[in-house]
Design a protein around this motif. Sequence first.
Motif, PDB file in Angstrom:
ATOM      1  N   SER A   2      -2.236 -18.308   7.392  1.00 53.21           N
ATOM      2  CA  SER A   2      -2.514 -19.817   7.774  1.00 53.21           C
ATOM      3  C   SER A   2      -3.768 -20.124   7.644  1.00 53.21           C
ATOM      4  N   THR A   3      -4.852 -19.314   7.544  1.00 52.68           N
ATOM      5  CA  THR A   3      -6.275 -19.549   7.087  1.00 52.68           C
ATOM      6  C   THR A   3      -6.654 -18.665   6.090  1.00 52.68           C
ATOM      7  N   VAL A   4      -7.739 -19.047   5.428  1.00 53.78           N
ATOM      8  CA  VAL A   4      -8.219 -18.050   4.194  1.00 53.78           C
ATOM      9  C   VAL A   4      -8.511 -16.822   4.554  1.00 53.78           C
ATOM     10  N   PRO A   5      -9.338 -16.444   5.631  1.00 58.15           N
ATOM     11  CA  PRO A   5      -9.762 -15.145   6.060  1.00 58.15           C
ATOM     12  C   PRO A   5      -8.480 -14.288   6.267  1.00 58.15           C
ATOM     13  N   GLU A   6      -7.257 -14.764   6.469  1.00 57.19           N
ATOM     14  CA  GLU A   6      -6.043 -13.971   6.541  1.00 57.19           C
ATOM     15  C   GLU A   6      -5.496 -13.378   5.221  1.00 57.19           C
ATOM     16  N   THR A   7      -6.095 -13.903   4.116  1.00 51.17           N
ATOM     17  CA  THR A   7      -5.504 -13.750   2.837  1.00 51.17           C
ATOM     18  C   THR A   7      -5.479 -12.185   2.473  1.00 51.17           C
ATOM     19  N   HIS A   8      -6.509 -11.348   3.105  1.00 51.43           N
ATOM     20  CA  HIS A   8      -6.454  -9.923   2.325  1.00 51.43           C
ATOM     21  C   HIS A   8      -5.224  -9.239   3.223  1.00 51.43           C
ATOM     22  N   ASP A   9      -5.125  -9.320   4.629  1.00 55.34           N
ATOM     23  CA  ASP A   9      -4.333  -8.827   5.064  1.00 55.34           C
ATOM     24  C   ASP A   9      -2.760  -8.867   4.590  1.00 55.34           C
ATOM     25  N   PHE A  10      -2.735 -10.250   4.447  1.00 57.08           N
ATOM     26  CA  PHE A  10      -1.285 -10.928   3.728  1.00 57.08           C
ATOM     27  C   PHE A  10      -0.926 -10.306   2.499  1.00 57.08           C
ATOM     28  N   LEU A  11      -1.913  -9.976   1.768  1.00 56.27           N
ATOM     29  CA  LEU A  11      -2.028  -9.268   0.109  1.00 56.27           C
ATOM     30  C   LEU A  11      -1.679  -7.822   0.619  1.00 56.27           C
ATOM     31  N   LYS A  12      -2.311  -7.108   1.353  1.00 60.43           N
ATOM     32  CA  LYS A  12      -2.250  -5.548   1.848  1.00 60.43           C
ATOM     33  C   LYS A  12      -0.649  -5.539   2.113  1.00 60.43           C
ATOM     34  N   ASN A  13      -0.412  -6.023   3.205  1.00 62.61           N
ATOM     35  CA  ASN A  13       1.149  -6.248   3.765  1.00 62.61           C
ATOM     36  C   ASN A  13       2.158  -6.245   2.518  1.00 62.61           C
ATOM     37  N   LEU A  14       1.800  -7.322   1.535  1.00 61.13           N
ATOM     38  CA  LEU A  14       2.688  -7.723   0.414  1.00 61.13           C
ATOM     39  C   LEU A  14       2.946  -6.588  -0.570  1.00 61.13           C
ATOM     40  N   PHE A  15       1.915  -5.932  -0.993  1.00 60.51           N
ATOM     41  CA  PHE A  15       1.703  -4.991  -2.081  1.00 60.51           C
ATOM     42  C   PHE A  15       1.924  -3.484  -1.400  1.00 60.51           C
ATOM     43  N   LEU A  16       2.042  -3.325  -0.067  1.00 60.19           N
ATOM     44  CA  LEU A  16       2.588  -2.071   0.492  1.00 60.19           C
ATOM     45  C   LEU A  16       4.312  -2.305   0.764  1.00 60.19           C
TER      46      LEU A  16
ATOM     47  N   GLY B  73       7.468  -1.923  -0.766  1.00 56.55           N
ATOM     48  CA  GLY B  73       8.398  -1.197  -1.947  1.00 56.55           C
ATOM     49  C   GLY B  73       9.512  -2.089  -2.131  1.00 56.55           C
ATOM     50  N   ASP B  74       9.955  -2.744  -1.236  1.00 55.79           N
ATOM     51  CA  ASP B  74      11.316  -3.233  -1.488  1.00 55.79           C
ATOM     52  C   ASP B  74      10.932  -4.545  -2.299  1.00 55.79           C
ATOM     53  N   LEU B  75       9.702  -5.229  -2.180  1.00 54.52           N
ATOM     54  CA  LEU B  75       9.294  -6.268  -3.039  1.00 54.52           C
ATOM     55  C   LEU B  75       8.751  -5.869  -4.162  1.00 54.52           C
ATOM     56  N   ILE B  76       7.696  -5.082  -4.184  1.00 55.25           N
ATOM     57  CA  ILE B  76       7.029  -4.779  -5.405  1.00 55.25           C
ATOM     58  C   ILE B  76       6.788  -3.147  -5.604  1.00 55.25           C
ATOM     59  N   PRO B  77       7.832  -2.467  -5.982  1.00 50.87           N
ATOM     60  CA  PRO B  77       7.702  -0.982  -6.094  1.00 50.87           C
ATOM     61  C   PRO B  77       6.661  -0.793  -7.050  1.00 50.87           C
ATOM     62  N   LEU B  78       6.043   0.149  -6.579  1.00 53.18           N
ATOM     63  CA  LEU B  78       4.431   0.574  -7.017  1.00 53.18           C
ATOM     64  C   LEU B  78       4.712   2.165  -6.874  1.00 53.18           C
ATOM     65  N   PRO B  79       4.180   3.055  -8.082  1.00 55.77           N
ATOM     66  CA  PRO B  79       3.968   4.510  -7.808  1.00 55.77           C
ATOM     67  C   PRO B  79       2.601   4.413  -6.752  1.00 55.77           C
TER      68      PRO B  79
ATOM     69  N   LEU C  62      -2.239   2.639  -4.057  1.00 55.95           N
ATOM     70  CA  LEU C  62      -2.805   1.605  -5.055  1.00 55.95           C
ATOM     71  C   LEU C  62      -2.635   0.264  -4.181  1.00 55.95           C
ATOM     72  N   ALA C  63      -1.860  -0.137  -3.127  1.00 56.60           N
ATOM     73  CA  ALA C  63      -1.467  -1.369  -2.605  1.00 56.60           C
ATOM     74  C   ALA C  63      -2.925  -1.937  -1.957  1.00 56.60           C
ATOM     75  N   PRO C  64      -3.618  -1.153  -1.172  1.00 58.42           N
ATOM     76  CA  PRO C  64      -4.922  -1.758  -0.534  1.00 58.42           C
ATOM     77  C   PRO C  64      -5.770  -1.868  -1.803  1.00 58.42           C
ATOM     78  N   ILE C  65      -5.854  -1.015  -2.856  1.00 57.48           N
ATOM     79  CA  ILE C  65      -7.020  -1.272  -3.963  1.00 57.48           C
ATOM     80  C   ILE C  65      -6.681  -2.707  -4.750  1.00 57.48           C
ATOM     81  N   ILE C  66      -5.189  -2.787  -4.971  1.00 51.15           N
ATOM     82  CA  ILE C  66      -4.664  -4.121  -5.611  1.00 51.15           C
ATOM     83  C   ILE C  66      -5.018  -5.327  -4.908  1.00 51.15           C
ATOM     84  N   ALA C  67      -4.831  -5.242  -3.515  1.00 51.86           N
ATOM     85  CA  ALA C  67      -5.211  -6.421  -2.478  1.00 51.86           C
ATOM     86  C   ALA C  67      -6.601  -6.583  -2.331  1.00 51.86           C
ATOM     87  N   ARG C  68      -7.366  -5.693  -2.568  1.00 51.86           N
ATOM     88  CA  ARG C  68      -8.807  -5.826  -2.405  1.00 51.86           C
ATOM     89  C   ARG C  68      -9.276  -6.523  -3.686  1.00 51.86           C
TER      90      ARG C  68
END
Length: 354
Positions: A8-22, A24-30, A35-41
């Motif tokens: 809802s605000t720009v500062p929430e973007t990182h947590d949103f991306l981290k949750n998303l990349f974590l 595996g149902d949505l984006i399966p990653l090895p 990897l998810a926190p690195i990609i989010a960052r």
Amino acid sequence: MMNMGGPSTVPETHDFLKNLFLDGDLIPLPFQRFLAPIIARRRTPQIEKQYADIGGGSPILRYTQLQGAGMAALLDELSPETAPHKSYVAFRYAKPLTDETARQLKADGVKRAIAFTQYPQYSCSTTGSSLNELFRQGKAGEMGDIEWSVIDRWGTHPGFIEAVSQHIEAALAKFDPAVRSDVVLLFSAHSLPMSVVNRGDPYVLEVSASVNAVMDRLGHSNPFRLVWQSQVGPTPWMGMQTGEAVKGLARLGKKHLVMVPIAFTSDHIETLYELDLEYAHEARELGMEVQRAESLNDSPVFIRALADITAQHIRDYSSGKVGPTTTQMGLRCPGCTNGTCGQQKNWFARAGRI
């Protein structure tokens, strides 16, 4: 009301991306947890800029709350015997997250609830992921003793189709009548990794069914295509991609275009940035006249559709005509290897009972 959500605000973007990349149902990653926190960052600065460009955050929570309040008010009229009705929002990757909503349900003493996906078309990576998380909260006892049923897909419901069609007609009306029948309707839906598609996920089929239903309602007035957007990462995703389709249509001499978000029920970054700022800008640079069919947002037709879907579900479930889940929801993808998916389906089929 379950959905992906958005910051809802720009500062929430990182947590949103981290949750998303974590997820595996949505984006399966090895090595997902690594990897998810690195990609989010790495992606956060770019995505923060995009959210800033659309006004400082996603409006999806505001619209979901508006839709839910409107639906609940209509339900009090359509199903007075089960009134009063109250809507809750459970986002998968942004506040309010499912665990927060679970605690609120328990605090409010809720005893009967419907898990209502706000993805019109079912995918294991979207609706399935949200249901998996709701199941985990229920199994852990975070929600108390609730009798559950599920509305898991509704991509061809007449009210949904009518709302989308009316917005397409409004976009078409902005073109000169002399060219209106030549305008290409480009239906755009969020893409899926091919690893998800190839295990038998029904999403592509269900989005196609929505598009066909809309075109039937429009009387096949215009040429159309279904394309896919928002690919992330280097692995193969469902195509063709929306941006490439725009370039291809321009190369083929098409001059008039309406972009239609067919798998989104309200505005968020995929509509306000990708479609409006990115793809529409590219189309205009290529000499095309382009309009975008408005998202459903506060459409009274759409809110009425949500109420009608829910009222029918309440009637059918209360009368014993249907069980807590649909027949289709009970079928796992032929290539499914996700044990949580099977447990979740069995749990909801028992109305959320262990």
